[in-house]
Design an enzyme around this catalytic site. Structure first.
Site: not given
Lengths: 626, 300
Positions: B47, B49, B165
Site C-alpha cells: 500500500g 501509491s 522491491e
C-alpha cells in the site's frame, strides 16, 4: 592481495601517467620514461609463473590492472604486454624485453605481410603475429609503420622473410578473444573515469545560480551514464573470469559486446553534459572519449560479439529450464543400429515420443507409414543409409526431402555404407540431410575415430564439456593418431569405388547363387543392398552353430543375433521385417572384404562355400541319424 | 509451479513484505506472519501509491489515527497489485503531523484486508488483465500491534522496503517468457537467421551483467545492508532490457514472411507488448529512479 596490487598500480599511474604524459606520447614524444617505470614495477609480469620470475596470477586477478589502464588512458601497451607475457610463458617461450602488442597478418600481393589495425602499434617493440593458425614474435623495429585510425594504432608490414626468421610460439592462440578481453576491461576503466569526471563537472559548473547537476535533465543523463559504467564494469569482470591466464570466448563475447555498447552511449552523454569546453583539445575529457570509441572498435565491435553469443544461444540451452530442448517427436527406423535405438530409448524416458518407422518384408522403410509419422511433425528423423545386418540401402535422399518439408532435422547413419556405396554429403544435404555419421573402423581405419558431418545450420549442444576442443562441441584432447589413420582410410575408401563395388557384387552373386541352390533364404534380396553383405539362413539350421564350426576352419562370419540389438538370440531387424522367428534363428551374415587393403578373392569365397557345404552335409547326416 | 503453488500471490511477501518484517517487525509479528507466508497461507500486497501521490510518495494522505482500541484507518490506496487476492497489506500512512511535514510523521501498518470498512476494486488495464486495484479504507479499526517498526519511521522503512522491491533477479525477467519462446523459434530451420542470432546475443549480453549485479545486491540485502541506489540502478537498467525484448522481437518477426511465424508466438508478443509500459512504472518510475541514482552517486 588484489587491493595491494590495485593500489600500487594506481599510485604508479597517478604519478607517472598524467594527462600531460598521455598528450606527450600521443604527440610522438618518447615513451621511454613511462615504460621504464612500468617495467621496473614488474606489473607486466603478473601472469608469468613465479618460477619464471612473475607473480603467477590468473586473469581474474589482473582484471583491476587492466581496468586501470583504461581509467588512466595509458598510452603504452601495458595491458597487451601483460597478457602477451602470460601467453608466451605458458607456451614455453621466454618473452623478449620491451613492449609486445598483437597483430593478425595477411599476405598481400606485394609479398609483404600486413598487420592491419595493430592497437598501440606505434608504441611496440615486438608484435605477436598470428598468421594461418600459427603465432610468431616479430620485431617492430623491422616493420614499416603506417599510423591508421586512433593516433597510437598502426598498420605494420614486414617482408615474408621476417616471418620465416621469426621465433615461433608453439600452440594455437586465440589472439582475437584475448584482445577483446583486454579492451573490455580498458573500456570499463575509461567509462568509470568519464563518469566520475562528468559527475565532478556537474557539481562544479554553475549556471542559473546553481550547479547544473541540480537540473533534472542533467541528473537523468548522469544516472544513465552511471548505469552504463557499472553494467560495463560487471560485464568486463565477467570477461576476465578465468582461473587460467587465458579468457573464455563466450564470457569475453558478453564483456566486449556490453562494454562497446556502453562506450558509445557514455561518450555521447559526457560530451552533452560538458558542453563546449568538453569538445576542446585542452580539456582532458577527449583523452578518454577518443579511447572509448577506439576500444569499442578494437577487437570486434558489439555486433560481432552479439553474433558469437547468439550462435551459442541458438545452439545451447535457454535461460530457463523450460526453454531448453522441449521434448517432441523423434522418428527412427525400426532397423537402426543400437547406437541410434539406445539413445532414442533414453530420450523416450526423458519425455520424447519415439516413433519407430516400420519396414517392409525386404527391410525398406514403408513410405505410407513414414508419411503418417511425418504428420506428427517430428523434430528429428534418423534413418540409416545402409543396414549393418541386411545391407539394405534406404532411399535416404527421398526420405530426407519429405522430412525437411515438414521442418524436421534429418540425420543418417552412414557408417556401414561408406566405402561400399557412393556417398556425397553435398548431394544428400541438398536433398535435406542435415547430418551424417561415419566411423574409421568400418573402412579399415583404426578404432577410436569417427566423424559427424553436418550442415552448419544444425544447432548442436555439447554432451561433454572441458577444454573446448572440436569448436566446443566435444571437449577432450583429440586422438590425433586415430584421426590421421581415419584420414588415410577415407582416402582409400573412395578410390576405385565403382570397380570395387562391381567386383564385390560379382562375388556376392556367386555366393548367393550357391546359397540358394543349397536351400538358403537370402534376406532382403529384392531390395537395393550393399554389394558385399549377404544375410541369409538355412531353414532348420542354427546360425550360431554355423558360425562356430566355420570359425574352427579359420573363417569368420557372424550370426543374426550377434549383429545388433536382438533379444533371445534373434535379430531385431529380421523381427521388424516380419521374418519367421524360427527361420531368423538360422540367420548368418557374410561380409566380404572390399577395401583396397583387404578385398576377399573368388578363391576365398569358394573356400567358404566348400566349408559350408561340408558342414551342412555333416549336420544333415546327424539330423537323419537323430 | 508444477504442483500448483500460488507463486503469483506469494512472491510479494517473499520478496519484500517478509524481509521488511524480519528487519523491522516485533517478535510477535514475525511469529504470526512469517510461518504463514512460508506455508503460502498469507498473501501480502503493497500500500504505497494514492491517486494524489504517485512519484511523490511522501505526500500520502491516508491516515491512521491512534484510538483506544488501536488505530483508526481512513483513506485510499491505488495501483495495489493483486489486492483482491491478498489477506494483508503493508501500507504507508500518516500517523502524526500534516502533509507539509513530508517525510516526518509517516508510519507503516499491517492491514488485515478482511476487516470491516475495507473495499477492494480491481482496475482493468490495456492488456485486459486486472492486476492493479483501488483499496478504500472507511473507518477501519486496526489493532495496536498493526504498527510495523517505529511510529514516524515510515519513510526510512519504506525506502528499505523499496530496495527489496527493486533488487530481485526477477526484475530482469518480466518479458523472458517471450524471449524464450522466440529463441525456441529461432532454433528451428525457418527461424534461424543471422540477424535473429545477433539479437539473441545482444539481449543476453545485456542480461548477463545485470543478473550478476542483481546477485551482488541480494548478497548485500542478506547482510542487512540497504543498497538503495544500487537496486534503483539495476531496476532502471533491467526495465530497459525488459522493454527492449518485445520491441526488438517484434521488429525481427515482422521483417519475415508472415507464413513463417507461429501464431502462438505472436499472441505472446502482443500480450507482452501491451503489458510492457508497466515495467518502468511499477516499483518506481524511470524518472524517479534516475533522480535517486544521480543524487545517491554524489550530486550535491
Amino acid at each position: 592481495m588484489d587491493d595491494l596490487l590495485t593500489d600500487a598500480v594506481k599510485a604508479l599511474l597517478t604519478d607517472h601517467c598524467t594527462p600531460a604524459v598521455v598528450r606527450a606520447i600521443e604527440a610522438g614524444q618518447s615513451r621511454a620514461a613511462l615504460w621504464q617505470q612500468l617495467e621496473a614495477s614488474g606489473f607486466a609480469d603478473a601472469l608469468v609463473p613465479e618460477s619464471a620470475g612473475g607473480a603467477g596470477l590468473a586473469l581474474a586477478d589482473v582484471y583491476p590492472v587492466l581496468e586501470l589502464c583504461g581509467s588512466f588512458a595509458v598510452p603504452v601497451p601495458l595491458g597487451e604486454t601483460l597478457l602477451a607475457r602470460g601467453l608466451l610463458a605458458h607456451a614455453g617461450v621466454s618473452a623478449p624485453k620491451g613492449s609486445v602488442v598483437f597483430g593478425t597478418a595477411q599476405l598481400a600481393s606485394d609479398g609483404q605481410l600486413h598487420c592491419a589495425q595493430v592497437r598501440c602499434g606505434t608504441q611496440a617493440d615486438w608484435v605477436l603475429v598470428s598468421w594461418g593458425g600459427a603465432c610468431r614474435l616479430l620485431s617492430a623495429a623491422d616493420a614499416q609503420v603506417q599510423v591508421a585510425g586512433f593516433c597510437l594504432d598502426a598498420q605494420l608490414s614486414w617482408p615474408q622473410a621476417a616471418w620465416d626468421a621469426a621465433q615461433a610460439v608453439p600452440g594455437t592462440h586465440d589472439l582475437v578473444t584475448l584482445q577483446a578481453a583486454l579492451y573490455a576491461a580498458q573500456l570499463a576503466g575509461a567509462l568509470m573515469a568519464v563518469f566520475s569526471r562528468t559527475l565532478q563537472y556537474a557539481n562544479d559548473r554553475q549556471q542559473f545560480g546553481k550547479p547544473i547537476g541540480k537540473f533534472q535533465a542533467i541528473q537523468h543523463q548522469l544516472s544513465v551514464t552511471a548505469e552504463q559504467a557499472f553494467a560495463a564494469r560487471m560485464a568486463a569482470q565477467i570477461g576476465c573470469r578465468s582461473a587460467t591466464s587465458q579468457p573464455e570466448r563466450l564470457r569475453v563475447a558478453v564483456a566486449k559486446a556490453r562494454t562497446s555498447e556502453a562506450a558509445l552511449e557514455v561518450a555521447a552523454l559526457s560530451h552533452s553534459i560538458h558542453g563546449a569546453i568538453g569538445f576542446t583539445a585542452e580539456f582532458d575529457l577527449q583523452l578518454f572519449t577518443r579511447r572509448l570509441h577506439a576500444w569499442r572498435q578494437a577487437g570486434g565491435s558489439e555486433s560481432y560479439w552479439h553474433s558469437v553469443v547468439g550462435e551459442h544461444a541458438v545452439a545451447a540451452p535457454g535461460l530457463s529450464a523450460a526453454a531448453s530442448l522441449k521434448p517432441g517427436v523423434l522418428a527412427v527406423s525400426a532397423v537402426e543400429h543400437p547406437c541410434i535405438l539406445k539413445p532414442a530409448a533414453q530420450l523416450a524416458r526423458q519425455g520424447w515420443q519415439v516413433r519407430h518407422l516400420a519396414v517392409d518384408g525386404a527391410g525398406r522403410v514403408k513410405i505410407e507409414d513414414y508419411a503418417e509419422v511425418l504428420l506428427d511433425k517430428p523434430r528429428l528423423v534418423s534413418i540409416m543409409l545402409a543396414n549393418n545386418e541386411t545391407g539394405v540401402v534406404q532411399d535416404v535422399a527421398a526420405l530426407a526431402n519429405a522430412a525437411s518439408a515438414t521442418g524436421a532435422w534429418f540425420h543418417t547413419d552412414a557408417v556401414q555404407a561408406f566405402g561400399k556405396h557412393p556417398l556425397s554429403f553435398r548431394q544428400l544435404n541438398a536433398a535435406g540431410v542435415d547430418a551424417l555419421t561415419l566411423s574409421a573402423h568400418k573402412i579399415g581405419g583404426p578404432k577410436g575415430s569417427a566423424a559427424l558431418v553436418r550442415d552448419r545450420q544444425l544447432p548442436l549442444m555439447p554432451l561433454v564439456y572441458g577444454g573446448g576442443q572440436e569448436q566446443g562441441l566435444r571437449s577432450g584432447t583429440e586422438n590425433v593418431a586415430a584421426i590421421v589413420g581415419f584420414g588415410v582410410a577415407c582416402a582409400r575408401a573412395v578410390t576405385h569405388l565403382e570397380a570395387r563395388i562391381a567386383q564385390a557384387r560379382s562375388l556376392q552373386q556367386h555366393l548367393e547363387g550357391w546359397l540358394k541352390s543349397r536351400g538358403a533364404v537370402v534376406f532382403s534380396e529384392a531390395a537395393t543392398r550393399l554389394p558385399n553383405t549377404t544375410f541369409a539362413a538355412f531353414p532348420g539350421v542354427d546360425g550360431e552353430t554355423l558360425v562356430s564350426l566355420l570359425d574352427r576352419q579359420g573363417i569368420a562370419i557372424s550370426s543374426g543375433a550377434a549383429c545388433g540389438s536382438g533379444k533371445d538370440g534373434v535379430s531385431a531387424v529380421l523381427v521388424a521385417m516380419g521374418v519367421d522367428p524360427l527361420l531368423a534363428k538360422g540367420a548368418i551374415r557374410i561380409s566380404l572384404g572390399m577395401m583396397p587393403s583387404g578385398a576377399n578373392t573368388i578363391e576365398e569365397v569358394d573356400r567358404l562355400i566348400g566349408q559350408l557345404d561340408k558342414i551342412l552335409s555333416q549336420l544333415q547326416r546327424f539330423a537323419a541319424v537323430a | 509451479m508444477n504442483f500448483g503453488a500460488p507463486v503469483g500471490s506469494h512472491w510479494i511477501a517473499d520478496r519484500q513484505s517478509g524481509p521488511l518484517l524480519i528487519k523491522y517487525g516485533t517478535e510477535t509479528q514475525k511469529q504470526r506472519y512469517l510461518p504463514a507466508i512460508c506455508r503460502g497461507e498469507a498473501f501480502f500486497c503493497i500500500g504505497m501509491s494514492e491517486p494524489g501521490s504517485g512519484s511523490d510518495l511522501a505526500s500520502v494522505r491516508t491516515r491512521a489515527v491512534p484510538h483506544e482500541s488501536g488505530w483508526l484507518l481512513n483513506g485510499q490506496k491505488i495501483w495495489t497489485t493483486n489486492a483482491h487476492n491478498c489477506h494483508f497489506m503493508i501500507a504507508l500512512v500518516r500517523t502524526s503531523g500534516e502533509t507539509t511535514d513530508r517525510h516526518k510523521g509517516l508510519s507503516q501498518v499491517i492491514v488485515d484486508l478482511s476487516l470491516p470498512g475495507v473495499t477492494v476494486r480491481p482496475i482493468v488495464d490495456q492488456s485486459g488483465d486486472s492486476h492493479f486495484c483501488e483499496v478504500f479504507f472507511d473507518n477501519v479499526q486496526l489493532s495496536p500491534d498493526a504498527l510495523v517498526g517505529d511510529e514516524g519511521g515510515g519513510w526510512e522503512q519504506v525506502t528499505a522496503e523499496l530496495a527489496f522491491e527493486r533488487s530481485g533477479p526477477e526484475r530482469l525477467f518480466s518479458s523472458i517468457a517471450l524471449f524464450d519462446e522466440w529463441l525456441a523459434y529461432v532454433r528451428t530451420p525457418q527461424g534461424r537467421t543471422p540477424q535473429a542470432q545477433r539479437l539473441a546475443g545482444k539481449i543476453l549480453s545485456q542480461l548477463a551483467p545485470l543478473r550478476a549485479m542483481s546477485v551482488a545486491i541480494t548478497e548485500k540485502l542478506t547482510r542487512g545492508e540497504s543498497p538503495v541506489v544500487e537496486a534503483a540502478l539495476v531496476k532502471d537498467l533491467g526495465t530497459g532490457v525488459e522493454q527492449l525484448i518485445p520491441a526488438a522481437i517484434a521488429d525481427d518477426l515482422f521483417s519475415r514472411d508472415a507464413a513463417d511465424v507461429p501464431a502462438e508466438l505472436l499472441n505472446t508478443l502482443n500480450y507482452i507488448t501491451q503489458v510492457a509500459p508497466s515495467y518502468s512504472l511499477r516499483g518506481g518510475t524511470r524518472d524517479i529512479l534516475r533522480g535517486m541514482i544521480a543524487r545517491g552517486l554524489g550530486l550535491r
